[in-house]
Design an enzyme around this catalytic site. Sequence first.
Site, short mmCIF file in Angstrom:
data_model
loop_
_atom_site.label_atom_id
_atom_site.label_comp_id
_atom_site.label_asym_id
_atom_site.label_seq_id
_atom_site.Cartn_x
_atom_site.Cartn_y
_atom_site.Cartn_z
N ASP A 12 0.85 -1.21 0.00
CA ASP A 12 0.00 0.00 0.00
C ASP A 12 0.89 1.25 0.00
O ASP A 12 0.89 2.03 0.95
CB ASP A 12 -0.96 0.00 1.22
CG ASP A 12 -0.24 -0.05 2.56
OD1 ASP A 12 0.92 -0.53 2.62
OD2 ASP A 12 -0.83 0.41 3.58
N HIS A 243 9.74 -0.28 9.00
CA HIS A 243 8.68 -1.29 9.03
C HIS A 243 8.78 -2.25 7.84
O HIS A 243 9.25 -3.36 7.96
CB HIS A 243 7.31 -0.61 9.03
CG HIS A 243 7.00 0.13 10.30
ND1 HIS A 243 6.98 -0.47 11.53
CD2 HIS A 243 6.67 1.43 10.51
CE1 HIS A 243 6.67 0.43 12.46
NE2 HIS A 243 6.48 1.59 11.87
C1 BDR Z 1 2.69 -0.40 8.64
O1 BDR Z 1 1.63 0.55 8.44
C2 BDR Z 1 1.93 1.43 7.39
O2 BDR Z 1 1.85 2.74 7.84
C3 BDR Z 1 3.33 1.11 6.93
O3 BDR Z 1 3.44 1.19 5.52
C4 BDR Z 1 3.60 -0.27 7.44
O4 BDR Z 1 3.24 -1.25 6.47
C5 BDR Z 1 3.37 -0.10 9.97
O5 BDR Z 1 2.48 -0.26 11.02
CA CA Z 2 2.87 -0.71 4.12
#
Ligand code: BDR
Ligand code: CA
Length: 317
Positions: A12, A243
């Site tokens: 995403d 992340h």
């Molecule tokens: C996840 O949430 C999104 O904001 C980031 O892309 C990552 O996949 C982290 O909690």
């Molecule tokens: Ca993500």
Amino acid sequence: MTEPRKIIIDTDPGVDDAMAIFYALSSPELDVVGLTTIFGNATTETTTYNALALLELAGRSDIPVARGADRPLVAAYGGPVDFVHGADGQGNAGIAAPTTSAASESAAEFIVRTVMASPGEITLVPVGPLTNIALAMRLESRLTENVHEIVLMGGNGFCPGNVNPSAEANIWHDPEAADIVFGAACPITMAGLDVTHKVQMTNIDLARIAAMTNPRAAHLARILPFYVAFHAKYDALDGIYVHDSTAISYLLAPDAFTWDEYAVRVDCGQSFGRGKTIPGEGVNVNEEAWAGRTAVRILTGADSRRLVELELSRLAE
Ligand code: BDR
Ligand code: CA
């Protein structure tokens, strides 16, 4: 060198998704055979646009993009998180409009067709809400026995969430889908907040990206300041949590991680626990809700400096 591992990134994009995609593309150990898109950080319309545009920017429009679901399995989409990733999902910095289009098949159809055509070879790397993966599992009941492995970014086993004290964002967006995926009978590794909060890039690390000259790093340098400002404001961090790239790092350097293995359920209730990933006590946990479920490899620790240096070296190429 052994054959590169074939992966599908379900994504995403998203500032950190863009980093993870570029990291994977510049890693010879990996063969990105497709991107599938999902709502989360922005609408599926926007994340599909971004996925196409990011591949074009990287000169990799040969990689297909399949557009995914517009909404979670059961509940309504919670809406774009523009205060984290910008209204455009790219830190409000914009990206040149793609000249290519998404495939005619859906993300779930693409995943099923690709996995079934290469049994045992494809690793799914979801770094967004798990709706497409759950839909693919519904579409083809033999999917889980034909997938090589699932390595996902999402969840929080032993630490608080980041949307609220219970839930991590990717799971929070579609808990019902996540509970289906964690119940799948295939190897699953969870790179959730337990580990991604321990892998951090400092502002000094990010300045090294800004000094790189290739077009991918130049784009990251444009979109990162918004994400950095979010971390400064909400987490009092001098830099960012890594992340989505941590899922890629696990594929490249599993020996840099520690983990525990537990069956995982997701709270699908309608109260304050919704979206919490709940590890059972062990593989043979004597609790009906967890019994018989796959032992998920929950990453709990990592050599942050080693992984940051690895990612920076790849982004520089
Ligand atoms: C996840 O949430 C999104 O904001 C980031 O892309 C990552 O996949 C982290 O909690
Ligand atoms: Ca993500």
